[in-house]
Design an enzyme around this catalytic site. Structure first.
Site, short mmCIF file in Angstrom:
data_model
loop_
_atom_site.label_atom_id
_atom_site.label_comp_id
_atom_site.label_asym_id
_atom_site.label_seq_id
_atom_site.Cartn_x
_atom_site.Cartn_y
_atom_site.Cartn_z
N LYS A 195 73.52 95.80 71.17
CA LYS A 195 72.98 95.77 72.53
C LYS A 195 71.46 95.58 72.58
O LYS A 195 70.77 95.72 71.56
CB LYS A 195 73.37 97.06 73.25
CG LYS A 195 74.88 97.20 73.46
CD LYS A 195 75.18 98.49 74.19
CE LYS A 195 76.66 98.65 74.48
NZ LYS A 195 76.93 99.91 75.21
N ARG A 243 75.46 105.18 66.39
CA ARG A 243 74.89 105.75 67.61
C ARG A 243 74.06 107.00 67.34
O ARG A 243 73.04 107.21 67.98
CB ARG A 243 76.00 106.02 68.63
CG ARG A 243 76.53 104.71 69.22
CD ARG A 243 77.68 104.92 70.14
NE ARG A 243 78.07 103.69 70.82
CZ ARG A 243 79.30 103.43 71.23
NH1 ARG A 243 80.27 104.31 71.04
NH2 ARG A 243 79.56 102.30 71.84
N ASN A 301 73.08 102.81 74.02
CA ASN A 301 73.70 103.39 72.82
C ASN A 301 73.92 102.38 71.70
O ASN A 301 74.75 102.57 70.82
CB ASN A 301 74.99 104.13 73.18
CG ASN A 301 76.07 103.23 73.74
OD1 ASN A 301 75.94 102.02 73.77
ND2 ASN A 301 77.15 103.84 74.19
N HIS A 324 78.47 98.05 71.18
CA HIS A 324 79.77 98.06 71.86
C HIS A 324 80.80 97.64 70.83
O HIS A 324 80.53 96.79 69.98
CB HIS A 324 79.78 97.04 73.02
CG HIS A 324 81.18 96.69 73.47
ND1 HIS A 324 81.85 97.41 74.42
CD2 HIS A 324 82.03 95.71 73.05
CE1 HIS A 324 83.06 96.88 74.58
NE2 HIS A 324 83.19 95.85 73.77
#
EC number: 2.7.4.6
Length: 140
Positions: A11, A104, A114, A117
């Site tokens: 991310k 994470r 976080n 995905h």
């Protein structure tokens, strides 16, 4: 045990901090092989389509805004029980609840930012892979 494929996104919070290599290394150390990877900047339409299942949830707008806030790295991972293995190495959605050594716990900034995905089932992995990759882009 069956070899399967799963889908992963590194991310914007992680790409912003140049963590792509470190996160990919953790995935590979867990026995997952990257068989497709590309760095993209998701459009609003892509993010809304990809996360469409959450459209009615109160966090949908913030999620879309976050996912288009910077580049992401979309990947197809392959390995024994790849979906479960990827979810294990990612750790709990909330980094405060994630086990030590997980992606994470190590890298996430918050429950929203976080870092990664991952598909939650083999069925969703296929849908998510097909959303971002053509078959010829996946080289096993």
């Amino acid at each position: 045990m069956a070899t399967e494929r799963t889908f992963s996104i590194i991310k914007p919070d992680a790409t912003r901090r140049n963590l792509t290599g470190a996160i990919t290394a953790k995935l590979e150390e867990a026995g997952l092989r990257v068989v497709a990877s590309k760095r993209i900047h998701m459009t609003k339409e892509q993010a809304e389509g990809f996360y469409g299942v959450h459209r009615e949830r109160p966090f949908f707008g913030d999620l879309v805004s976050f996912m288009i806030s910077g580049p992401v790295v979309v990947q197809v991972l392959e390995g024994e029980n790849a979906v479960a293995r990827n979810r294990e190495v990612m750790g709990a959605t909330n980094p405060a609840n994630a086990d030590e050594g997980t992606i994470r716990k190590t890298f996430a900034e918050s429950i929203e930012a976080n870092s990664v995905h991952g598909s939650d089932s083999a069925e969703n992995a296929k849908i998510e892979i097909d959303f971002f990759f053509k078959p010829e882009e996946i080289v096993g």
